[in-house]
Design a protein around this motif. Structure first.
Motif, PDB file in Angstrom:
ATOM      1  N   GLU A 222       0.817  -1.214   0.000  1.00  0.00           N
ATOM      2  CA  GLU A 222       0.000   0.000   0.000  1.00  0.00           C
ATOM      3  C   GLU A 222       0.852   1.267   0.000  1.00  0.00           C
ATOM      4  N   THR A 223       2.040   1.212   0.611  1.00  0.00           N
ATOM      5  CA  THR A 223       2.858   2.425   0.705  1.00  0.00           C
ATOM      6  C   THR A 223       3.934   2.509  -0.376  1.00  0.00           C
ATOM      7  N   ARG A 224       4.180   1.433  -1.098  1.00  0.00           N
ATOM      8  CA  ARG A 224       5.174   1.487  -2.180  1.00  0.00           C
ATOM      9  C   ARG A 224       4.701   2.466  -3.255  1.00  0.00           C
ATOM     10  N   GLY A 225       5.509   3.467  -3.541  1.00  0.00           N
ATOM     11  CA  GLY A 225       5.130   4.472  -4.525  1.00  0.00           C
ATOM     12  C   GLY A 225       4.014   5.383  -4.060  1.00  0.00           C
ATOM     13  N   LEU A 226       3.795   5.460  -2.759  1.00  0.00           N
ATOM     14  CA  LEU A 226       2.702   6.275  -2.211  1.00  0.00           C
ATOM     15  C   LEU A 226       2.825   7.736  -2.643  1.00  0.00           C
ATOM     16  N   VAL A 227       4.035   8.267  -2.544  1.00  0.00           N
ATOM     17  CA  VAL A 227       4.257   9.662  -2.939  1.00  0.00           C
ATOM     18  C   VAL A 227       4.720   9.652  -4.390  1.00  0.00           C
ATOM     19  N   ASP A 228       3.748   9.728  -5.286  1.00  0.00           N
ATOM     20  CA  ASP A 228       3.998   9.606  -6.721  1.00  0.00           C
ATOM     21  C   ASP A 228       3.794  10.954  -7.398  1.00  0.00           C
ATOM     22  N   ALA A 229       3.752  10.949  -8.720  1.00  0.00           N
ATOM     23  CA  ALA A 229       3.595  12.197  -9.462  1.00  0.00           C
ATOM     24  C   ALA A 229       2.314  12.923  -9.072  1.00  0.00           C
ATOM     25  N   ALA A 230       1.231  12.160  -8.876  1.00  0.00           N
ATOM     26  CA  ALA A 230      -0.034  12.787  -8.486  1.00  0.00           C
ATOM     27  C   ALA A 230       0.079  13.452  -7.118  1.00  0.00           C
ATOM     28  N   ALA A 231       0.805  12.804  -6.193  1.00  0.00           N
ATOM     29  CA  ALA A 231       0.994  13.383  -4.865  1.00  0.00           C
ATOM     30  C   ALA A 231       1.792  14.681  -4.945  1.00  0.00           C
ATOM     31  N   PHE A 232       2.824  14.705  -5.770  1.00  0.00           N
ATOM     32  CA  PHE A 232       3.622  15.920  -5.907  1.00  0.00           C
ATOM     33  C   PHE A 232       2.809  17.038  -6.555  1.00  0.00           C
ATOM     34  N   ASP A 233       1.876  16.689  -7.435  1.00  0.00           N
ATOM     35  CA  ASP A 233       0.998  17.696  -8.026  1.00  0.00           C
ATOM     36  C   ASP A 233       0.067  18.296  -6.980  1.00  0.00           C
ATOM     37  N   THR A 234      -0.286  17.505  -5.951  1.00  0.00           N
ATOM     38  CA  THR A 234      -1.198  17.965  -4.914  1.00  0.00           C
ATOM     39  C   THR A 234      -0.479  18.774  -3.842  1.00  0.00           C
ATOM     40  N   LEU A 235       0.746  18.402  -3.512  1.00  0.00           N
ATOM     41  CA  LEU A 235       1.504  19.133  -2.496  1.00  0.00           C
ATOM     42  C   LEU A 235       1.693  20.585  -2.911  1.00  0.00           C
ATOM     43  N   PRO A 236       1.597  21.527  -1.983  1.00  0.00           N
ATOM     44  CA  PRO A 236       1.881  22.924  -2.308  1.00  0.00           C
ATOM     45  C   PRO A 236       3.349  23.089  -2.703  1.00  0.00           C
ATOM     46  N   PRO A 237       3.676  24.080  -3.523  1.00  0.00           N
ATOM     47  CA  PRO A 237       5.061  24.257  -3.973  1.00  0.00           C
ATOM     48  C   PRO A 237       6.031  24.631  -2.863  1.00  0.00           C
ATOM     49  N   ASN A 238       5.512  25.046  -1.706  1.00  0.00           N
ATOM     50  CA  ASN A 238       6.400  25.364  -0.586  1.00  0.00           C
ATOM     51  C   ASN A 238       6.656  24.153   0.310  1.00  0.00           C
ATOM     52  N   ALA A 239       6.133  22.976  -0.051  1.00  0.00           N
ATOM     53  CA  ALA A 239       6.237  21.793   0.812  1.00  0.00           C
ATOM     54  C   ALA A 239       7.637  21.192   0.750  1.00  0.00           C
ATOM     55  N   VAL A 240       8.010  20.565   1.870  1.00  0.00           N
ATOM     56  CA  VAL A 240       9.272  19.828   1.982  1.00  0.00           C
ATOM     57  C   VAL A 240       8.939  18.386   2.324  1.00  0.00           C
ATOM     58  N   VAL A 241       9.567  17.433   1.634  1.00  0.00           N
ATOM     59  CA  VAL A 241       9.353  16.002   1.881  1.00  0.00           C
ATOM     60  C   VAL A 241      10.530  15.464   2.679  1.00  0.00           C
ATOM     61  N   ILE A 242      10.240  14.782   3.781  1.00  0.00           N
ATOM     62  CA  ILE A 242      11.274  14.197   4.638  1.00  0.00           C
ATOM     63  C   ILE A 242      11.007  12.699   4.725  1.00  0.00           C
ATOM     64  N   ASN A 243      11.930  11.906   4.197  1.00  0.00           N
ATOM     65  CA  ASN A 243      11.717  10.452   4.140  1.00  0.00           C
ATOM     66  C   ASN A 243      12.690   9.729   5.064  1.00  0.00           C
ATOM     67  N   VAL A 244      12.163   9.173   6.151  1.00  0.00           N
ATOM     68  CA  VAL A 244      12.938   8.307   7.045  1.00  0.00           C
ATOM     69  C   VAL A 244      12.305   6.921   7.075  1.00  0.00           C
ATOM     70  N   ALA A 245      11.469   6.634   6.089  1.00  0.00           N
ATOM     71  CA  ALA A 245      10.773   5.341   6.003  1.00  0.00           C
ATOM     72  C   ALA A 245      11.624   4.375   5.190  1.00  0.00           C
ATOM     73  N   ARG A 246      11.287   4.190   3.937  1.00  0.00           N
ATOM     74  CA  ARG A 246      12.050   3.399   2.984  1.00  0.00           C
ATOM     75  C   ARG A 246      12.018   4.128   1.650  1.00  0.00           C
ATOM     76  N   GLY A 247      13.093   4.007   0.876  1.00  0.00           N
ATOM     77  CA  GLY A 247      13.193   4.725  -0.368  1.00  0.00           C
ATOM     78  C   GLY A 247      12.011   4.537  -1.303  1.00  0.00           C
ATOM     79  N   PRO A 248      11.551   3.289  -1.531  1.00  0.00           N
ATOM     80  CA  PRO A 248      10.472   3.069  -2.501  1.00  0.00           C
ATOM     81  C   PRO A 248       9.111   3.636  -2.099  1.00  0.00           C
ATOM     82  N   VAL A 249       8.970   4.194  -0.902  1.00  0.00           N
ATOM     83  CA  VAL A 249       7.724   4.878  -0.564  1.00  0.00           C
ATOM     84  C   VAL A 249       7.534   6.090  -1.485  1.00  0.00           C
ATOM     85  N   VAL A 250       8.642   6.625  -1.983  1.00  0.00           N
ATOM     86  CA  VAL A 250       8.619   7.777  -2.880  1.00  0.00           C
ATOM     87  C   VAL A 250       9.019   7.330  -4.285  1.00  0.00           C
ATOM     88  N   ASP A 251       8.292   7.792  -5.283  1.00  0.00           N
ATOM     89  CA  ASP A 251       8.661   7.581  -6.680  1.00  0.00           C
ATOM     90  C   ASP A 251       9.821   8.528  -6.991  1.00  0.00           C
TER      91      ASP A 251
END
Length: 334
Positions: A222-251
């Motif tokens: 469920e979380t693999r690729g969770l933060v994908d292109a659609a998620a980045f389109d939804t995030l405001p342009p001032n947002a910062v992503v901090i990943n301490v989970a696993r790399g593949p959670v983010v595309d």
């Protein structure tokens, strides 16, 4: 006296500590921490220093603990009742084989709460106060003012409300931020002003109001690729992503694209996909990216916290005579 010849024997369960350590700290430190916490003198705690010693010692061991265990070593286990994994994640373990062998499995959930919580807070402040800009100008010996931000009044979305996610939320309390949590079971609530599930509409609703997105969830289907292109389109342009989970959670491709087009303000990555990050990867050269080599969990207290969990379970086994209902139990599945 060698580690294999511990000089202790008794009628309690034998505990074998496998030889692989972590964070550059010798595994003997973990064994010593266990010995300090297990008060029963009948419990023999042994460290195996070589593959041959592991194969020999696991024949009689009822409890084995370590970072991982492979199927070839399990072939030598004749009395194994419990494998206490020294990592929070268990996806690298031969869980099907362990389940077939009726072996109880626990993990190290909770060990990383304080240290990774501090890492996340540091990353948030690094971007809030724009220390990366200060570092760059210092290297150039350039005395030129720049505008920073304030954390107060921001919205932080924490994906995963386990030990790490809760630790992050606790450390954010004094900063006057709104905290949104995302978890599999939102009805359970959590230390956040609002809690969402992984339903796509709910998740994007949370993303749309996010200044800092903290990923602290396990890697699952469920979380693999969770933060994908659609998620980045939804995030405001001032947002910062901090990943301490696993790399593949983010595309990763979507992340690079968002960073290059100013779709987000920046990213702090303790984990990447691929990992290790290749030397020629474009993420290394982006000035709005902070990279650490998967060491947010590095702490001299790692083995102490781990030993607290495992020693507590050893004591439970001694009291009840059962390998069920242990802390952090993964197998048998609830």
């Amino acid at each position: 006296m060698t580690e294999m010849d511990s000089g202790r024997s008794g009628e309690g369960p034998s505990v074998l500590v496998l030889r692989k350590g972590t964070h550059g700290t010798p595994i003997s430190a973990y064994a010593n921490a266990l010995r300090e916490r297990v008060s029963n003198p009948d419990v023999e705690i042994t460290v195996a220093n070589t593959p041959a010693e592991e194969r020999e010692a696991i024949r009689d061991a009822e409890i084995v603990t370590g970072m991982s265990i492979d199927e070839s070593l399990l072939e030598h286990a004749e009395n194994l009742q419990l494998f206490a994994c020294a990592y929070a994640g268990t996806g690298h373990l031969p869980l099907e084989t362990l389940e077939e062998m009726d072996v109880t499995v626990t993990n190290a959930s909770g060990v990383h709460g304080p240290n990774i919580g501090e890492h996340v807070l540091g990353a948030i402040l690094w971007f809030t106060r724009r220390f990366h800009v200060a570092s760059r100008r210092q290297r150039r010996r350039e005395w030129r003012h720049y505008q920073a931000h304030e954390l107060q009044g921001s919205t932080v979305t924490v994906v995963g409300l386990g030990a790490i996610g809760r630790s992050v939320c606790e450390r954010l309390e004094p900063f006057g931020v709104d905290v949104q949590g995302v978890r599999y079971t939102p009805e359970k609530g959590g230390p956040a002003d609002a809690v969402y599930g992984f339903d796509a509409d709910d998740f994007h609703d949370a993303l749309s109001r996010t200044d800092y997105l903290v990923l602290a969830c396990p890697l699952t289907n469920e979380t693999r690729g969770l933060v994908d292109a659609a998620a980045f389109d939804t995030l405001p342009p001032n947002a910062v992503v901090i990943n301490v989970a696993r790399g593949p959670v983010v595309d990763t491709d979507a992340l690079v694209s968002a960073l290059r087009r100013n779709g987000i303000r920046g990213a702090s990555l303790d984990v990447t996909d691929p990992e290790p990050l290749p030397e020629d990867h474009s993420l290394w050269t982006l000035e709005n990216v902070q990279i650490t080599p998967h060491n947010s969990g590095h702490t001299p207290k790692y083995y102490d916290r781990l030993a607290d969990i495992v020693a507590g379970n050893v004591e439970r086994v001694l009291e009840s005579g059962s390998y069920e209902e242990l802390e952090n139990q993964v197998l048998p599945r609830p």
